[in-house]
Design an enzyme around this catalytic site. Structure first.
Site: not given
Ligand code: AR6
Length: 503
Positions: A304-305, A286
């Site tokens: 995550e959401e 996650d």
């Molecule tokens: N499976 C694989 N890859 C994925 C998936 C999935 N289901 N969904 C998204 N991605 P992000 P962060 C890829 O932005 O930057 C939340 O608000 C996709 O390329 O969610 O670590 C949390 O609560 C996406 O751009 O993660 C934190 O506050 C990338 O994963 C914050 O976002 C990153 O997804 C974390 O941000």
């Protein structure tokens, strides 16, 4: 005042508060007294007496336990407990959307017009007419009955997963559903310390701007409630469990000693199709916020959401988990997926019902779904270069190291593969090449296979495959770490290939 009449029909678990006089006083005190003809003040149903709080209830109203609305310490003020008031409202029929909006407003003590809960209104209206009828005729009454079971389902306060605690809380799916129903009705006290996510009240989802994704998140959650209310065999909810753990490791000591073992590269499989949540049996990452769940009950709608609304039992972790430290992660085992989705971010939408066939362990009652929350460092455009600094690299390796660490149910040699992807590279602005290498290093230090989902990016998939092949052939884990320390900037794959002999 703390004693109230409570009708308990053990087959349907319905309860009705009959201390109407008391309730009127409380409502008047809140200036919320509905008109005399209001359906909220109906004649009481036949009932049996029960003392509140239930006999033997063990209440810890402190910083290390969840504050339940059924606790005698949850008060309206002046020593008046809130639960009889909440139970009174939830014991009344809620036949339509306006009544639902009004009930929630009365619970939170908000005197606004019911029309202010626009996202909730839109989510309910978006259900097909037949499903709306089912919702008000069957699902909502079942949710009310489950909400009223709170004092019975929780005979003691639930401990919180506080910083450094390395603890696990196990709940039945029924208990988890009960807490979520209370979140839906917004009954939790909002006296949550700053070091925790908000109380798990859905207030920020129900109210404010009716963004498309917010409404769709609510649709996913309504779908979950429908599934729970209409479950063919309700005893499964009491039998099956979900566990919520917090794991902390002394990464400052453990990571260097893991490097010193000379661990080989772990096998990597790069996938340009599929998603983390589809990888059954894996340790599913996650991409978390340091506050578990991030914006799930607000406006956030990324990895995550989305995971938390298709597996809603995860939302309980928001109530339990204190802000993560750099050496900590949270682990949710057994959360069921109830829905599929389409779109992402602003285009996210509920897609369809999902029947989760992941096997349930006969002993623990837990589904073999493991979700591990690791929070990357957040970079703004003007700080994005900081991620290449040595201290930042060490922090991220430590975070991935704790997230990929063996779980209590994993014997050496039987580690699940880790399913991950562009961790920290979406909202948090990280560099994909750097984060890939850091995660591969962490997986290798534990000897855990890694499946990397590029989220549909085939070009990235090709680049990762090329790099994996070259690096695994020519450089050790330790060497790459040294290169990373010295590198200090973007285009890491280019730098690594310069350390490999030309093909
Ligand atoms: N499976 C694989 N890859 C994925 C998936 C999935 N289901 N969904 C998204 N991605 P992000 P962060 C890829 O932005 O930057 C939340 O608000 C996709 O390329 O969610 O670590 C949390 O609560 C996406 O751009 O993660 C934190 O506050 C990338 O994963 C914050 O976002 C990153 O997804 C974390 O941000």
């Amino acid at each position: 005042l703390v004693a109230y009449w409570y009708s308990l029909d053990r087959t349907v678990h319905s309860a009705t508060v009959v201390t109407l006089h008391w309730l009127e006083e409380v409502a008047a005190a809140r200036e919320l007294l509905p008109p005399a003809q209001s359906p909220y003040f109906q004649p009481p149903l036949p009932c049996q007496q029960l003392v509140y709080p239930v006999e033997g209830y063990v209440d810890f109203w402190d910083a290390t336990h969840l504050h339940l609305p059924s606790s005698p310490h949850s008060q309206l003020g002046n020593g008046i407990p809130l639960w009889p008031y909440i139970a009174g409202l939830l014991a009344q029929p809620i036949p339509h959307i306006t009544a639902l909006q009004r009930t929630i407003l009365q619970i939170v003590g908000d005197t606004s017009s019911p029309r202010c809960l626009v996202p909730l209104y839109k989510a309910v209206q978006s259900l097909p007419p037949a499903d709306q009828s089912i919702f008000f005729d069957t699902v909502l009454p079942a949710m009310q009955a489950l909400a009223l079971e709170l004092p019975l389902l929780f005979p003691a306060s639930v401990p919180l997963l506080t910083t450094g605690s390395n603890a696990t809380v196990v709940l039945t799916k029924r208990q988890a559903a009960c807490l979520l129903v209370h979140g839906f009705f917004c009954t939790f006290p909002e006296d949550v310390p700053d070091t925790f996510p908000h109380a798990i009240n859905f207030w920020r989802l129900h109210s404010g701007r009716a963004d498309h994704s917010k409404v769709q998140k609510l649709v996913c959650l309504l779908h979950y409630f429908c599934r729970v209310a209409c479950v063919a065999d309700p005893s499964t909810l009491a039998r099956e469990t979900v566990s919520f753990a917090r794991v902390g490791l002394d990464v400052a000591a453990l990571v260097p000693s893991a490097f010193a073992t000379g661990a080989p590269w772990a096998p990597v499989s790069v996938r340009s199709t599929g998603a983390i949540e589809t990888d059954e049996g894996a340790l599913q990452m996650d991409f978390a916020n340091k506050f578990a769940g991030g914006g799930v009950l607000g406006r956030g709608c990324v990895q995550e959401e989305i995971r938390f609304v298709i597996n809603p039992e995860c939302i309980v972790s928001c109530a339990l988990t204190q802000v993560l430290e750099n050496n900590e992660c949270f682990v949710i085992q057994g959360a069921e997926q109830y829905a599929t989705y389409c779109g992402y971010g602003g285009s996210f939408a509920f897609d369809a019902d999902f029947v989760d066939t992941t096997p349930v362990d006969a002993v623990t009652g837990r589904r073999n779904t493991v979700i591990v929350g690791i929070d990357a460092t957040k970079y703004a455009p003007h700080t994005v270069r900081h991620q290449f600094r040595y201290t930042d690299v060490v922090r991220e390796i430590g975070k991935a190291f704790v997230g990929f660490a063996p779980l209590p149910d994993e014997a050496p040699g039987t580690l699940r593969p880790v399913a991950t992807g562009n961790w920290g590279c979406g909202v948090f602005g990280g560099d994909v090449e750097l984060k890939f290498m850091l995660q591969w290093i962490a997986a290798s230090l534990h000897g855990r296979r890694m499946t990397y989902y590029t989220f549909g990016n085939a070009v990235l998939g090709d680049a990762l495959n090329t790099t994996v092949e070259k690096v695994a052939q020519h450089l050790s884990v330790q060497q790459v770490y040294q290169i990373l320390k010295a590198h200090g900037g973007p285009r890491l794959f280019e730098a690594l290939s310069q350390h490999c002999p030309a093909d």
